[in-house]
Design an enzyme around this catalytic site. Structure first.
Site, PDB file in Angstrom:
ATOM      1  N   ARG A  17       0.843  -1.204   0.000  1.00 25.73           N
ATOM      2  CA  ARG A  17       0.000   0.000   0.000  1.00 25.73           C
ATOM      3  C   ARG A  17       0.878   1.253   0.000  1.00 25.73           C
ATOM      4  NH1 ARG A  17      -0.387   4.686   2.594  1.00 25.73           N
ATOM      5  NH2 ARG A  17      -0.151   3.717   4.622  1.00 25.73           N
ATOM      6  N   ASP A  18       1.553   1.518   1.096  1.00 22.49           N
ATOM      7  CA  ASP A  18       2.366   2.735   1.188  1.00 22.49           C
ATOM      8  C   ASP A  18       3.484   2.691   0.150  1.00 22.49           C
ATOM      9  OD1 ASP A  18       3.609   5.062   2.124  1.00 22.49           O
ATOM     10  OD2 ASP A  18       3.343   4.526   4.218  1.00 22.49           O
ATOM     11  N   HIS A 209       4.354   4.353  12.830  1.00 20.83           N
ATOM     12  CA  HIS A 209       4.601   4.200  11.384  1.00 20.83           C
ATOM     13  C   HIS A 209       5.675   5.218  11.007  1.00 20.83           C
ATOM     14  CE1 HIS A 209       2.859   3.991   7.099  1.00 20.83           C
ATOM     15  NE2 HIS A 209       3.591   5.092   7.060  1.00 20.83           N
ATOM     16  N   HIS A 211       8.976   6.653   8.627  1.00 21.80           N
ATOM     17  CA  HIS A 211       9.698   6.666   7.349  1.00 21.80           C
ATOM     18  C   HIS A 211      11.157   6.992   7.641  1.00 21.80           C
ATOM     19  CE1 HIS A 211       6.476   6.412   4.228  1.00 21.80           C
ATOM     20  NE2 HIS A 211       5.737   6.579   5.319  1.00 21.80           N
ATOM     21  N   CYS A 242       4.297   9.093   0.669  1.00 19.24           N
ATOM     22  CA  CYS A 242       3.014   9.699   0.311  1.00 19.24           C
ATOM     23  C   CYS A 242       3.197  10.566  -0.931  1.00 19.24           C
ATOM     24  CB  CYS A 242       2.497  10.539   1.481  1.00 19.24           C
ATOM     25  SG  CYS A 242       0.979  11.424   1.077  1.00 19.24           S
ATOM     26  N   ASN A 251       9.398   3.935   3.733  1.00 24.26           N
ATOM     27  CA  ASN A 251       9.125   3.509   5.112  1.00 24.26           C
ATOM     28  C   ASN A 251      10.367   2.854   5.697  1.00 24.26           C
ATOM     29  OD1 ASN A 251       6.479   3.251   3.524  1.00 24.26           O
ATOM     30  ND2 ASN A 251       5.775   3.076   5.618  1.00 24.26           N
TER      31      ASN A 251
HETATM   32  N1  COA Z   1     -12.999   5.205  -3.696  1.00 23.53           N
HETATM   33  C1  COA Z   1     -13.231   5.393  -5.023  1.00 23.53           C
HETATM   34  N2  COA Z   1     -13.651   6.553  -5.542  1.00 23.53           N
HETATM   35  C2  COA Z   1     -13.847   7.575  -4.686  1.00 23.53           C
HETATM   36  C3  COA Z   1     -13.629   7.443  -3.308  1.00 23.53           C
HETATM   37  C4  COA Z   1     -13.183   6.195  -2.819  1.00 23.53           C
HETATM   38  N3  COA Z   1     -12.936   6.005  -1.523  1.00 23.53           N
HETATM   39  N4  COA Z   1     -13.907   8.609  -2.721  1.00 23.53           N
HETATM   40  C5  COA Z   1     -14.295   9.463  -3.688  1.00 23.53           C
HETATM   41  N5  COA Z   1     -14.265   8.834  -4.890  1.00 23.53           N
HETATM   42  C6  COA Z   1     -14.627   9.381  -6.198  1.00 23.53           C
HETATM   43  C7  COA Z   1     -16.008   9.985  -6.202  1.00 23.53           C
HETATM   44  O1  COA Z   1     -16.982   9.005  -6.468  1.00 23.53           O
HETATM   45  C8  COA Z   1     -15.881  10.983  -7.323  1.00 23.53           C
HETATM   46  O2  COA Z   1     -15.930  10.288  -8.559  1.00 23.53           O
HETATM   47  P1  COA Z   1     -16.490  10.983  -9.902  1.00 23.53           P
HETATM   48  O3  COA Z   1     -15.561  12.113 -10.231  1.00 23.53           O
HETATM   49  O4  COA Z   1     -16.427   9.879 -10.899  1.00 23.53           O
HETATM   50  O5  COA Z   1     -17.860  11.448  -9.546  1.00 23.53           O
HETATM   51  C9  COA Z   1     -14.470  11.511  -7.172  1.00 23.53           C
HETATM   52  O6  COA Z   1     -13.758  10.466  -6.482  1.00 23.53           O
HETATM   53  C10 COA Z   1     -14.407  12.792  -6.362  1.00 23.53           C
HETATM   54  O7  COA Z   1     -15.084  12.608  -5.128  1.00 23.53           O
HETATM   55  P2  COA Z   1     -15.006  13.676  -3.944  1.00 23.53           P
HETATM   56  O8  COA Z   1     -15.743  13.146  -2.785  1.00 23.53           O
HETATM   57  O9  COA Z   1     -15.397  15.033  -4.478  1.00 23.53           O
HETATM   58  O10 COA Z   1     -13.476  13.637  -3.603  1.00 23.53           O
HETATM   59  P3  COA Z   1     -12.306  14.690  -3.770  1.00 23.53           P
HETATM   60  O11 COA Z   1     -12.037  14.975  -5.193  1.00 23.53           O
HETATM   61  O12 COA Z   1     -12.534  15.831  -2.853  1.00 23.53           O
HETATM   62  O13 COA Z   1     -11.083  13.795  -3.179  1.00 23.53           O
HETATM   63  C11 COA Z   1     -10.535  11.953  -1.763  1.00 23.53           C
HETATM   64  C12 COA Z   1     -11.152  13.322  -1.866  1.00 23.53           C
HETATM   65  C13 COA Z   1     -10.404  11.644  -0.287  1.00 23.53           C
HETATM   66  C14 COA Z   1     -11.440  10.925  -2.414  1.00 23.53           C
HETATM   67  C15 COA Z   1      -9.147  11.953  -2.469  1.00 23.53           C
HETATM   68  O14 COA Z   1      -8.445  13.105  -2.087  1.00 23.53           O
HETATM   69  C16 COA Z   1      -8.326  10.726  -2.138  1.00 23.53           C
HETATM   70  O15 COA Z   1      -8.642   9.624  -2.572  1.00 23.53           O
HETATM   71  N6  COA Z   1      -7.248  10.888  -1.387  1.00 23.53           N
HETATM   72  C17 COA Z   1      -6.390   9.772  -0.975  1.00 23.53           C
HETATM   73  C18 COA Z   1      -4.997  10.206  -0.889  1.00 23.53           C
HETATM   74  C19 COA Z   1      -4.093   9.061  -0.532  1.00 23.53           C
HETATM   75  O16 COA Z   1      -4.389   7.891  -0.672  1.00 23.53           O
HETATM   76  N7  COA Z   1      -2.904   9.418  -0.070  1.00 23.53           N
HETATM   77  C20 COA Z   1      -1.893   8.481   0.255  1.00 23.53           C
HETATM   78  C21 COA Z   1      -2.051   7.895   1.618  1.00 23.53           C
HETATM   79  S1  COA Z   1      -1.248   8.870   2.842  1.00 23.53           S
HETATM   80 ZN    ZN Z   2       3.642   6.199   5.245  1.00 27.24          ZN
END
Ligand code: COA
Ligand code: ZN
Length: 314
Positions: A17-18, A209, A211, A242, A251
């Site tokens: 994942r990470d 956790h 890094h 990230c 990590n």
């Molecule tokens: N799984 C799949 N799709 C998702 C989702 C999820 N958990 N959450 C939101 N989406 C989709 C929505 O359905 C939407 O799809 P569409 O454009 O086809 O309609 C789109 O993503 C935007 O949704 P929204 O709620 O407006 O999200 P956002 O654009 O504000 O983004 C997150 C917010 C949280 C979804 C996004 O920033 C994210 O996934 N971040 C994760 C970052 C990460 O993993 N970092 C590394 C770990 S530290």
């Molecule tokens: Zn990490």
């Protein structure tokens, strides 16, 4: 002076994942599945195997459901996944994840970059996520990113970490993970943060956790062990980071961490030689040298034949 360490440490392997979220190229689903199965065969019992986040944000993990569906499931092994919101939780439950890790950041700047919203709004998402998991039997871990320092804001006040931890506790989460997203932790920062949390939430299980961005990863593990922490997260080969934090690097390396823990007489249940084999395979898959050090050097009692080394001849 004698030191008492925990007798057993639970290592959660987060490389799939990470680690893979940070890779430029998409690693094929079958390769991920085979590697997770190999990791389980080394004795690891806790693995965070993918993320149910937006596939637009992290395309490398867009195959999360297929990965979970393909892995050999064993009763004694907990497979957890990262999920930022209810949509992620619903996908994780449908894929039969054993545990979900919900997360936000201790700084507003990193939370905006990583989750596109304020901490307060993310806390609302956490509340909805907690409701969505209720009665499911799935373990819920609350992770706090940049808990030991933020690449945009610098030191993060310990009080803020404690406040978020209180909110997690009130949602009934099973444990809290403190994430050192860009390797800003040092032993004193680890100590004051863990001690502050213990004072406020003495029964909350804590996982650390780290890094290794500044070479302090295992030093911080040592500080955690001195504090009695018995749960850490690490990544095969030391890959990871990230994508939404500048300067993020790998990590702490799982093989190197196991090597250290065994040297301290701490039980992990992991076969180091088998783990080194999987790390070597990962190096082939990613086609570059990985940061892990024991993979290069071998365990400390690796012996060489005399004929392998030329002598200095004056
Ligand atoms: N799984 C799949 N799709 C998702 C989702 C999820 N958990 N959450 C939101 N989406 C989709 C929505 O359905 C939407 O799809 P569409 O454009 O086809 O309609 C789109 O993503 C935007 O949704 P929204 O709620 O407006 O999200 P956002 O654009 O504000 O983004 C997150 C917010 C949280 C979804 C996004 O920033 C994210 O996934 N971040 C994760 C970052 C990460 O993993 N970092 C590394 C770990 S530290
Ligand atoms: Zn990490």
């Amino acid at each position: 002076m004698s030191t008492t360490y925990p007798r057993h440490v639970v290592l959660t392997e987060v490389g799939m994942r990470d680690g893979l979220q940070m890779e430029h190229d998409f690693v094929p689903t079958e390769t991920k599945i085979a590697m997770i199965n190999d990791l389980i065969a080394t004795g690891l019992t806790h693995l965070e195997v993918t993320s149910f986040v937006s596939p637009k944000a992290v395309p490398q993990l867009r195959d999360a459901a297929e990965v979970l569906a393909g892995v050999d499931r064993r009763a004694e092994v907990t497979l957890s996944v990262l999920a930022p919101n209810v949509k992620g939780i619903e996908r994780a439950l449908a894929a039969r994840a054993d545990g979900v890790v919900v997360f936000l950041s201790a700084s507003e700047s990193h939370n905006q970059k990583n989750l596109n919203r304020s901490i307060e709004r993310s806390l609302g998402d956490m509340r909805d996520a907690a409701a969505a998991t209720r009665g499911s039997g799935v373990q819920v871990q609350g992770a706090i990113a940049v808990a030991f320092g933020c690449p945009f804001e610098g030191d993060v006040p310990v009080e803020r970490v404690v406040e978020i931890a209180h909110r997690f506790a009130s949602l009934g989460f099973d444990g809290i993970t403190l994430g050192d997203t860009t390797g800003m932790a040092t032993p004193p920062v680890v100590r004051r943060t863990v001690e502050a949390l213990r004072a406020e939430l003495p029964d909350m299980p804590l996982t650390l956790h780290f890094h290794n961005t500044r070479g302090l990863g295992l030093v911080n593990v040592m500080e955690g062990l001195h504090l009695g922490i018995d749960a850490f997260e690490s990544s095969l080969g030391g890959i990871g980071g990230c994508p939404f934090a500048p300067g993020a690097t790998g990590n702490i390396c799982t093989e190197d961490t196991v090597h250290l823990l065994h040297a301290l007489g701490i039980h992990t249940g992991v076969n180091l030689d088998a783990l080194l084999g999987v790390a070597g395979h990962l190096e082939t898959v990613l086609a570059r040298p990985l940061p892990g050090q024991v993979l290069r050097s071998g365990p400390r009692l690796r012996r060489y034949g005399l004929e392998e080394q030329a002598a200095a001849v004056g």
